[in-house]
Design a protein around this motif. Structure first.
Motif, PDB file in Angstrom:
ATOM      1  N   VAL A 364      13.604  34.734 -21.726  1.00  0.00           N
ATOM      2  CA  VAL A 364      14.265  34.112 -20.580  1.00  0.00           C
ATOM      3  C   VAL A 364      15.669  33.631 -20.909  1.00  0.00           C
ATOM      4  O   VAL A 364      16.441  33.299 -19.998  1.00  0.00           O
ATOM      5  CB  VAL A 364      13.432  32.937 -20.027  1.00  0.00           C
ATOM      6  CG1 VAL A 364      12.088  33.420 -19.538  1.00  0.00           C
ATOM      7  CG2 VAL A 364      13.268  31.842 -21.072  1.00  0.00           C
ATOM      8  N   LYS A 365      16.024  33.601 -22.198  1.00  0.00           N
ATOM      9  CA  LYS A 365      17.389  33.231 -22.568  1.00  0.00           C
ATOM     10  C   LYS A 365      18.348  34.402 -22.396  1.00  0.00           C
ATOM     11  O   LYS A 365      19.509  34.220 -22.031  1.00  0.00           O
ATOM     12  CB  LYS A 365      17.433  32.724 -24.012  1.00  0.00           C
ATOM     13  CG  LYS A 365      16.541  31.525 -24.281  1.00  0.00           C
ATOM     14  CD  LYS A 365      16.920  30.324 -23.425  1.00  0.00           C
ATOM     15  CE  LYS A 365      16.027  29.136 -23.731  1.00  0.00           C
ATOM     16  NZ  LYS A 365      16.322  27.984 -22.845  1.00  0.00           N
ATOM     17  N   THR A 366      17.868  35.602 -22.665  1.00  0.00           N
ATOM     18  CA  THR A 366      18.732  36.782 -22.569  1.00  0.00           C
ATOM     19  C   THR A 366      18.424  37.631 -21.340  1.00  0.00           C
ATOM     20  O   THR A 366      19.248  38.457 -20.946  1.00  0.00           O
ATOM     21  CB  THR A 366      18.573  37.661 -23.819  1.00  0.00           C
ATOM     22  OG1 THR A 366      17.219  38.143 -23.885  1.00  0.00           O
ATOM     23  CG2 THR A 366      18.869  36.851 -25.085  1.00  0.00           C
ATOM     24  N   LEU A 367      17.231  37.465 -20.752  1.00  0.00           N
ATOM     25  CA  LEU A 367      16.775  38.235 -19.592  1.00  0.00           C
ATOM     26  C   LEU A 367      16.735  39.730 -19.888  1.00  0.00           C
ATOM     27  O   LEU A 367      16.904  40.563 -18.987  1.00  0.00           O
ATOM     28  CB  LEU A 367      17.661  37.964 -18.373  1.00  0.00           C
ATOM     29  CG  LEU A 367      17.727  36.498 -17.896  1.00  0.00           C
ATOM     30  CD1 LEU A 367      18.599  36.379 -16.657  1.00  0.00           C
ATOM     31  CD2 LEU A 367      16.323  35.952 -17.625  1.00  0.00           C
ATOM     32  N   GLN A 368      16.475  40.072 -21.154  1.00  0.00           N
ATOM     33  CA  GLN A 368      16.374  41.467 -21.560  1.00  0.00           C
ATOM     34  C   GLN A 368      14.904  41.887 -21.604  1.00  0.00           C
ATOM     35  O   GLN A 368      14.064  41.198 -22.165  1.00  0.00           O
ATOM     36  CB  GLN A 368      17.013  41.669 -22.935  1.00  0.00           C
ATOM     37  CG  GLN A 368      18.522  41.428 -22.965  1.00  0.00           C
ATOM     38  CD  GLN A 368      19.282  42.392 -22.079  1.00  0.00           C
ATOM     39  OE1 GLN A 368      19.054  43.602 -22.125  1.00  0.00           O
ATOM     40  NE2 GLN A 368      20.180  41.856 -21.268  1.00  0.00           N
TER      41      GLN A 368
END
Length: 400
Positions: A364-368
Motif C-alpha cells: 500500500v506504500k507503493t501501490l504496485q
C-alpha cells in the motif's frame, strides 16, 4: 577503508546500517565483524530497523500448508529459505490433536484444536521457524460464566508492540509479546476475551449490544441476525475491523481500550468482492474495494483514506483508482497492516474445475501489484492468509 569504517563511532554506524535497504544487507553486515554485529544486535537498533522497514511478504498460508513467494517477487529468495527452514507441518505440536489455522501475524500462527464455534477450545501459538509453541490456558470459568452462549467465535492474533521511546529491554520484550483475541458473536451483541503473552492471563472486554453498535436499522430481524453476518477481519493500528454484509459499517474492536465500536464504510463501495483495511500512514486508515460493474469486464481497485479526528475532515476520500487487467476476476483475499492480497481468476473464457488460481500482492506504500504464487483451485482458497516477517523466538531473546 576498513580502518576508516572501524573508526566511526557506534552511534554513527547505527545511522548508516539502519538505512540499508534490505534485511539481507543487514545480515551480511552483522556477519562482517564483531564490531558491526554488536551494533546490529542492539535491541534499540533492531526496533528502529523494524519501524523503518516493512516486514517482507513471504508467501501464503492455507489449509494445504505454506506457499512461498516465487520469482520474480522480490521476497522469493527469503521465502524459499523460510520454506526449507521452517516446519509448517507442525510436527513439533502434540500429534494426537488436529490443529486448524485461525490467524497469522508477524510470522506466528494461531491454531485451534478440533475447531468448533465454541468458546472453550484448545489454542496454541506456533513459531514454525524455530519449531516452538505456547499452549494457551483456557478462559477462566468466572470470566466464561458471564458470557451468553455464542453462535460462533473468531480467533485472532496481534502484536502489541512498544513505543519508540521505551527502553531497549522493554522493546525486546514487546517484540516477543503477542495477544490473542477471541470475539464471540452472541445473540444480543459481541463479546471479547484477550490473552496477553506478557501476563499469561485472559481478560474480558465490556460487551455491547447490536442495537447500540448498529442503531436505526429498518428491519427488526437485522439486529438479531447481525452476528451471523460478520465476515472477514482486518487489523490496523491496534484495532480489528470485521465486515458486515448487512450494511455499510464495520464492527471495530480496539485491543488497547478493550472496547467495541462501529465505523461507517464509504457508500460507493460495493463489497461484492471483499474489502480491506490497511494502515495508510500518519495514523490514517486506508480501505481498498473492487468496483466491477460489468462482472468480468473492466474492474478497478479503489483506494480510500480516512483522515484523523484532528484533521479538517474525518470522512473517507478516494486516494487512487488502479485499473486491473481486463478479462480476469479479482477478489480481495486478505490484508495486513501493509499488504493487500488479491485472488486472480482467469482468463474468464478458460475457467474450469482445474483452474489455477493466482495470488497477487500489493504494497500500500507503493501501490504496485506483484504476483506471489499460483495454487490449485480448491477448498483451501477460503482460508488463505498472508504470511509476513520472520518471527522473534517465542521463548528466548531474538538473535542475528
Amino acid at each position: 577503508m576498513a580502518s576508516s569504517l572501524m573508526s566511526i563511532p557506534d552511534h554513527l554506524k547505527s545511522e548508516i546500517f539502519v538505512r540499508l535497504p534490505e534485511p539481507e544487507d543487514l545480515a551480511r553486515t552483522a556477519a562482517t565483524c564483531v564490531t558491526f554485529r554488536r551494533v546490529v544486535a542492539d535491541g534499540s537498533f533492531r526496533r528502529r530497523f523494524r519501524l523503518l522497514h516493512a516486514p517482507p511478504l513471504l508467501g501464503i498460508l492455507d489449509r494445504d500448508g505454506f506457499h512461498p513467494a516465487l520469482p520474480p517477487h522480490p521476497s522469493a529468495p527469503a521465502a524459499s529459505a523460510l520454506a526449507h527452514a521452517a516446519d509448517f507441518s507442525l510436527s513439533f505440536l502434540p500429534s494426537h490433536r488436529r490443529w486448524a489455522v485461525q490467524d497469522v501475524r508477524d510470522g506466528r500462527v494461531l491454531h485451534a484444536a478440533n475447531p468448533e464455534p465454541q468458546v472453550f477450545t484448545e489454542l496454541v501459538v506456533c513459531d514454525p521457524l524455530h519449531s516452538r509453541h505456547i499452549l494457551l490456558p483456557q478462559i477462566p470459568h468466572d470470566l466464561a460464566a458471564s458470557l451468553e452462549f455464542p453462535v460462533r467465535c473468531q480467533l485472532l492474533i496481534a502484536s502489541p508492540g512498544a513505543g519508540v521511546n521505551e527502553a531497549a529491554a522493554a522493546m525486546e520484550e514487546a517484540a516477543r509479546a503477542f495477544i490473542v483475541v477471541m470475539i464471540a458473536h452472541c445473540e444480543t451483541g459481541p463479546a471479547a476475551f484477550v490473552f496477553s503473552s506478557s501476563t499469561r492471563q485472559w481478560r474480558a472486554a465490556a460487551s455491547k449490544g447490536w442495537d447500540d453498535l448498529f442503531p436505526n436499522q429498518e428491519e427488526s430481524t437485522m439486529i438479531s441476525s447481525m452476528h451471523r453476518k460478520l465476515v472477514g477481519c482486518h487489523y490496523a493500528y491496534g484495532c480489528f475491523y470485521l465486515e458486515s454484509t448487512m450494511n455499510k459499517k464495520l464492527l471495530v474492536f480496539d485491543t488497547r481500550r478493550m472496547e467495541f465500536s462501529s465505523l461507517d464504510v464509504p457508500r460507493e463501495t460495493s463489497n461484492m468482492f471483499g474489502l480491506a483495511i490497511v494502515e495508510a500512514g500518519e495514523g490514517r486508515l486506508g480501505m481498498l474495494d473492487i468496483h466491477d460493474e460489468t462482472l468480468g469486464g473492466k474492474c478497478d481497485l479503489c483506494y480510500y483514506i480516512r483522515g484523523n479526528k484532528g484533521e479538517s475532515s474525518s470522512q473517507w476520500k478516494i486516494e487512487k483508482t488502479i485499473s486491473l487487467p481486463y478479462d480476469y476476476q479479482y477478489y480481495i483475499q486478505a490484508s495486513t497492516e501493509r499488504y493487500l492480497l488479491l485472488r486472480k481468476l482467469g482468463p474468464l473464457q478458460s475457467i474450469s474445475s482445474s483452474l489455477e488460481v493466482e495470488y497477487v500482492s500489493m504494497d500500500v506504500k507503493t501501490l504496485q501489484l506483484e504476483k506471489v504464487c499460483g495454487v490449485s483451485f480448491g477448498f483451501s482458497l477460503a482460508s488463505a492468509r498472508i504470511y509476513t516477517s520472520f518471527p522473534p523466538s517465542l521463548l528466548s531473546a531474538p538473535t542475528i
